[in-house]
Scaffold this motif. Structure first.
Motif, PDB file in Angstrom:
ATOM      1  N   SER A 121      -1.268  11.815  -0.197  1.00 43.92           N
ATOM      2  CA  SER A 121      -1.101  10.406   0.420  1.00 43.92           C
ATOM      3  C   SER A 121      -0.911   9.376  -0.457  1.00 43.92           C
ATOM      4  O   SER A 121      -0.095   8.528  -0.198  1.00 43.92           O
ATOM      5  N   ILE A 122      -1.426   9.342  -1.793  1.00 43.62           N
ATOM      6  CA  ILE A 122      -1.277   8.362  -2.835  1.00 43.62           C
ATOM      7  C   ILE A 122       0.373   8.362  -3.299  1.00 43.62           C
ATOM      8  O   ILE A 122       0.873   7.132  -3.389  1.00 43.62           O
ATOM      9  N   ARG A 123       0.838   9.552  -3.451  1.00 40.91           N
ATOM     10  CA  ARG A 123       2.231   9.330  -3.889  1.00 40.91           C
ATOM     11  C   ARG A 123       3.196   8.664  -2.876  1.00 40.91           C
ATOM     12  O   ARG A 123       4.014   7.928  -3.011  1.00 40.91           O
ATOM     13  N   MET A 124       2.708   9.218  -1.445  1.00 34.63           N
ATOM     14  CA  MET A 124       3.497   8.585  -0.415  1.00 34.63           C
ATOM     15  C   MET A 124       3.495   7.036  -0.332  1.00 34.63           C
ATOM     16  O   MET A 124       4.146   6.107  -0.406  1.00 34.63           O
ATOM     17  N   PHE A 125       1.845   6.679  -0.211  1.00 32.32           N
ATOM     18  CA  PHE A 125       1.734   5.243  -0.030  1.00 32.32           C
ATOM     19  C   PHE A 125       2.248   4.324  -1.547  1.00 32.32           C
ATOM     20  O   PHE A 125       2.719   3.187  -1.119  1.00 32.32           O
ATOM     21  N   SER A 126       2.248   4.918  -2.604  1.00 29.48           N
ATOM     22  CA  SER A 126       2.618   4.184  -3.542  1.00 29.48           C
ATOM     23  C   SER A 126       4.306   3.940  -3.579  1.00 29.48           C
ATOM     24  O   SER A 126       4.706   2.836  -3.998  1.00 29.48           O
ATOM     25  N   SER A 127       4.846   4.416  -2.805  1.00 29.62           N
ATOM     26  CA  SER A 127       6.330   4.277  -2.359  1.00 29.62           C
ATOM     27  C   SER A 127       6.522   3.395  -1.331  1.00 29.62           C
ATOM     28  O   SER A 127       7.616   2.731  -1.211  1.00 29.62           O
ATOM     29  N   TYR A 128       5.525   2.982  -0.759  1.00 29.07           N
ATOM     30  CA  TYR A 128       5.194   2.124   0.237  1.00 29.07           C
ATOM     31  C   TYR A 128       5.227   0.576   0.004  1.00 29.07           C
ATOM     32  O   TYR A 128       5.381  -0.420   0.748  1.00 29.07           O
ATOM     33  N   SER A 129       4.314   0.457  -1.248  1.00 29.95           N
ATOM     34  CA  SER A 129       3.836  -0.826  -1.422  1.00 29.95           C
ATOM     35  C   SER A 129       3.724  -1.073  -2.899  1.00 29.95           C
ATOM     36  O   SER A 129       4.130  -0.144  -3.660  1.00 29.95           O
ATOM     37  N   ASP A 130       3.508  -2.404  -3.331  1.00 31.67           N
ATOM     38  CA  ASP A 130       3.451  -2.896  -4.459  1.00 31.67           C
ATOM     39  C   ASP A 130       1.951  -2.714  -5.241  1.00 31.67           C
ATOM     40  O   ASP A 130       1.988  -2.580  -6.544  1.00 31.67           O
ATOM     41  N   ILE A 131       0.955  -2.391  -4.404  1.00 29.67           N
ATOM     42  CA  ILE A 131      -0.499  -2.328  -5.036  1.00 29.67           C
ATOM     43  C   ILE A 131      -1.372  -1.821  -3.818  1.00 29.67           C
ATOM     44  O   ILE A 131      -1.059  -1.831  -2.665  1.00 29.67           O
ATOM     45  N   ILE A 132      -2.110  -0.612  -4.516  1.00 24.64           N
ATOM     46  CA  ILE A 132      -3.046  -0.025  -3.399  1.00 24.64           C
ATOM     47  C   ILE A 132      -4.480  -0.477  -3.736  1.00 24.64           C
ATOM     48  O   ILE A 132      -4.836  -0.516  -4.725  1.00 24.64           O
ATOM     49  N   VAL A 133      -5.178  -0.597  -2.465  1.00 23.21           N
ATOM     50  CA  VAL A 133      -6.642  -0.857  -2.638  1.00 23.21           C
ATOM     51  C   VAL A 133      -7.306   0.412  -1.726  1.00 23.21           C
ATOM     52  O   VAL A 133      -6.797   0.586  -0.772  1.00 23.21           O
ATOM     53  N   ILE A 134      -8.284   1.107  -2.566  1.00 29.38           N
ATOM     54  CA  ILE A 134      -8.672   2.381  -1.953  1.00 29.38           C
ATOM     55  C   ILE A 134     -10.123   2.405  -1.801  1.00 29.38           C
ATOM     56  O   ILE A 134     -10.750   1.779  -2.822  1.00 29.38           O
ATOM     57  N   ARG A 135     -10.726   2.756  -0.855  1.00 30.69           N
ATOM     58  CA  ARG A 135     -12.146   3.199  -0.670  1.00 30.69           C
ATOM     59  C   ARG A 135     -12.133   4.528  -0.333  1.00 30.69           C
ATOM     60  O   ARG A 135     -11.655   4.878   0.857  1.00 30.69           O
ATOM     61  N   HIS A 136     -13.339   5.512  -0.898  1.00 28.07           N
ATOM     62  CA  HIS A 136     -13.179   6.803  -0.451  1.00 28.07           C
ATOM     63  C   HIS A 136     -14.571   7.226  -0.758  1.00 28.07           C
ATOM     64  O   HIS A 136     -15.314   6.975  -1.589  1.00 28.07           O
ATOM     65  N   PRO A 137     -15.043   8.180   0.042  1.00 28.80           N
ATOM     66  CA  PRO A 137     -16.315   8.516   0.089  1.00 28.80           C
ATOM     67  C   PRO A 137     -16.664   9.555  -1.105  1.00 28.80           C
ATOM     68  O   PRO A 137     -17.804   9.748  -1.544  1.00 28.80           O
ATOM     69  N   LEU A 138     -15.598  10.049  -1.695  1.00 26.78           N
ATOM     70  CA  LEU A 138     -15.852  11.129  -2.943  1.00 26.78           C
ATOM     71  C   LEU A 138     -16.055  10.170  -4.211  1.00 26.78           C
ATOM     72  O   LEU A 138     -14.768   9.331  -4.333  1.00 26.78           O
ATOM     73  N   ASP A 139     -16.702  10.625  -5.052  1.00 25.43           N
ATOM     74  CA  ASP A 139     -16.656  10.073  -6.564  1.00 25.43           C
ATOM     75  C   ASP A 139     -15.536  10.292  -7.370  1.00 25.43           C
ATOM     76  O   ASP A 139     -15.093  11.556  -7.197  1.00 25.43           O
ATOM     77  N   GLY A 140     -14.989   9.488  -7.728  1.00 26.62           N
ATOM     78  CA  GLY A 140     -13.815   9.584  -8.900  1.00 26.62           C
ATOM     79  C   GLY A 140     -12.595   9.750  -7.952  1.00 26.62           C
ATOM     80  O   GLY A 140     -11.350   9.890  -8.580  1.00 26.62           O
ATOM     81  N   ALA A 141     -12.278   9.352  -6.845  1.00 23.64           N
ATOM     82  CA  ALA A 141     -11.197   9.444  -5.794  1.00 23.64           C
ATOM     83  C   ALA A 141     -10.249   8.342  -6.349  1.00 23.64           C
ATOM     84  O   ALA A 141      -9.111   8.665  -6.695  1.00 23.64           O
ATOM     85  N   ALA A 142     -10.687   7.038  -6.600  1.00 24.51           N
ATOM     86  CA  ALA A 142      -9.969   6.042  -7.152  1.00 24.51           C
ATOM     87  C   ALA A 142      -9.350   6.404  -8.424  1.00 24.51           C
ATOM     88  O   ALA A 142      -8.203   6.067  -8.567  1.00 24.51           O
ATOM     89  N   ARG A 143      -9.905   7.222  -9.292  1.00 23.46           N
ATOM     90  CA  ARG A 143      -9.408   7.627 -10.705  1.00 23.46           C
ATOM     91  C   ARG A 143      -8.214   8.489 -10.443  1.00 23.46           C
ATOM     92  O   ARG A 143      -7.046   8.462 -11.042  1.00 23.46           O
TER      93      ARG A 143
END
Lengths: 153, 305
Positions: free
Chosen positions: B92-114
């Protein structure tokens, strides 16, 4: 008094010395040496040692170690010395070393860590302290101590 | 300094960068006050990927990007997205990073943002991962404190509530430990701060743990209240045993210093009574409002040319 060898010499294989007393079975377990492996293994447990009070020694015939296996051993027995035996002689002798980055050899014990899902990544930890042993998951940033590391190996 | 950088943990922001964010936040607040139209992010797109419910964080990030003249794309409800079909976050991140210049993420799993930052070709900002970190909340918390006291050094800060699961607290304690502060952690015994966070507090910080709020009330400069989060408990008996342990009312506030400040990352349930809202020491709505200029500053510094 005549000196005798507790366990006889091996022709080819490895000797793992300076394993903390009682930990040799765990070392065998992380090397996947069990009832079906077929290797000839000699185990000496709780041998008196000047350096570490008691120690375990393993002699495994016709078996050599990969880098990832050395890293696993280091997490159980950080002072272990490995002797590689060829034709009854020591061809190489070295001490294991816990790597600063521990990659892909154990799972994070935080069940909510993203690395425990089905993401295409290998768990990765940084070494925070050798004694006491503490590592940190670089993803969820949780620390793992010795007992958690050993149960995760 | 922050150019093209992902912000996953508060430790990804140096103290120098933090004060640079505060300086730019003042400028952004000035622009908001003057209703000045900004265009610095014109043509830039932010993706907001919230796999967990969010009100303030998501809306303030979106408001920040709009105020800077940029655009925002959002994932629909996670239940209706590709994640529900079994797609990995990495894909999902590979795809979204091709759509935009910056990503903000919230996720229930620890370490998801890393993980997201590893797979993204554009900067990633952590909007909260599991019970891990929430670095932008910490930036706005510290900005609110700094703006009021003109310094963070020398303050006595009491943090109250769910210190075990509260990710805002984890980031905040780590950030505060860079300063010369006294931190009192007040919680029921089962919600004490985890050792892995405590071990990261610098030795110079005076840290104490309490269960009785009265021990710290009259002495603190900042009282940071958090909600006991029902959604983080797997054992409801445990939740029921601690819910309602602390509830700040006017009689508590009367015991506090005249220039003290009460903060809360919101939403609150019953840990601060609505009557406290009228006391000048209550600063949680101002704190929430600061979320927009702080995030404007952060986006500008990360994506600025």
């Amino acid at each position: 008094m005549e000196r005798t060898l507790r366990i006889s010499k091996i022709r080819e294989g490895i000797v793992i010395d300076h394993i903390p007393g009682g930990k040799s079975l765990k070392v065998l377990s992380v090397l996947n040496i069990g009832e079906k492996s077929g290797y000839t293994v000699s185990v000496a447990m709780f041998v008196q040692s000047n350096r570490m009070k008691t120690k375990d020694v393993l002699k495994i015939e016709s078996r050599f170690l990969e880098k990832s296996e050395l890293d696993r051993i280091a997490l159980i027995a950080p002072d272990a010395t490995i002797s590689v035996i060829k034709n009854y002689e020591i061809s190489e002798k070295f001490t294991v070393e816990i790597p600063k980055r521990i990659l892909g050899i154990l799972k994070c014990n935080n069940q909510n860590c993203i690395t425990n899902g089905r993401e295409p990544i290998r768990p990765e930890f940084e070494l925070l302290s050798r004694s006491p042993l503490v590592i940190r998951c670089i993803f969820c940033e949780r620390n793992m101590g010795e007992s958690e590391i050993h149960s995760s190996l | 300094m922050l150019e093209r950088k992902s912000i996953v943990s508060i430790e990804d922001v140096s103290t120098e960068e933090m004060f640079e964010i505060f300086r730019v936040t003042d400028e952004m607040q000035g622009s908001i006050d003057k209703k000045k139209r900004l265009t610095s992010m014109s043509g830039r797109i932010m993706s907001t990927l919230f796999y967990e419910p969010s009100t303030r964080t998501r809306m303030s990030f979106e408001a920040a990007m709009h105020r800077l003249g940029g655009s925002v794309i959002s994932m629909a409800e996670p239940k209706a997205s590709s994640a529900a079909k079994g797609e990995t976050l990495a894909d999902s991140i590979r795809m979204f990073s091709s759509y935009s210049d910056i990503i903000v993420i919230r996720h229930p799993l620890d370490g998801a943002a890393r993980l997201a930052a590893k797979f993204s070709s554009v900067p990633v900002i952590n909007g909260g991962d599991g019970s891990g970190q929430h670095p932008t909340q910490t930036l706005l918390d510290l900005y609110t404190i700094y703006h009021s006291f003109s310094s963070i050094d020398g303050l006595k800060i009491a943090i109250l509530g769910d210190l075990k699961y509260g990710r805002t607290v984890h980031s905040l304690v780590m950030a505060l430990s860079r300063f010369d502060v006294e931190i009192s952690l007040v919680s029921p015994p089962i919600l004490r701060i985890p050792d892995y966070i405590k071990s990261r507090v610098q030795d110079n910080v005076k840290l104490r743990e309490e269960t009785d709020l009265n021990e710290v009330l009259s002495n603190c400069d900042v009282l940071y209240v958090t909600r006991i989060q029902k959604e983080r408990f797997s054992d409801m008996n445990e939740y029921n045993s601690v819910i309602g342990t602390y509830s700040i009312d006017v009689s508590d506030v009367d015991k506090m210093k005249k220039n003290a400040m009460i903060l809360h990352p919101l939403p609150r349930v019953d840990e601060i009574k609505p009557t406290v809202d009228y006391d000048p020491r209550s600063a949680y709505f101002k704190q929430a409002a600061n979320g927009v200029p702080v995030r404007m500053a952060l986006i500008s510094l990360i994506l600025g040319d």
